[in-house]
Each structure stands twice: as C-alpha cells, then as structure tokens.
Design a protein around this motif. Sequence first.
Motif: not given
Length: 100
Positions: A1-10, A15-22, A31-36
């Motif tokens: 199942m993961i294989d169908k979404i796995k990509s460099e963009s994902m 990796e970007a999410i993992l950099t968030l500290d708080s 808020d920048d990435l998604c709609t409410s």
Amino acid sequence: MIDKIKSESMDLLFEAILTLDSVDDCYKFFDDLCTSIELKAFAQRLHVAKLLDEHRVYNSIVTETGASTATISRVNRSLKDGNDGYNIVFDRLKKKNLLK
C-alpha cells in the motif's frame, strides 16, 4: 500500500515534517501547506481512530466527531489492516502522556 504513494516528493514532505520542533511550528507549516478543510479532515480521522481504538461504537463516533460512517469505516480498516501508522503514533503519544 505504501508503494503506491512512495516518491521523492513524498520523501521530501515527510522529511520536512520531521524537522518541525513544536506544535507551533506544525501550525505554521501546515497552515501554509494545507487548506483548513484538509487539516480538519486529518484531525477528524485521527480523532476517529482514537475513539475506535477505545472501542467506541460508530453512532457515538458520528455524534462526537461529525464523521460519516464511510470515514469511520475507512479509518477502522486502516487500524485493522493498515501499516500500523495509527498505532505507532498512539503508542508514542501514550509514552509522552499525551494520550490515555
């Protein structure tokens, strides 16, 4: 199942999410990435998963979250047959005393 979404963009997204500290960093980034509406859908699914994990019944979950039975059923399927993503998060939240 993961294989169908796995990509460099994902990979970059995660990796970007993992950099968030708080939580505040998360609010700013998501808020920048998604709609409410998208964010509320993510939060609703997690809430539904939590209630299913607590063995709550569908009617109770519909009342508490406003989620459709289709959404509840999809989340339930993920909990039972998915990649353990919800369980990983729940276990870690419990270790931090952020979830009972």
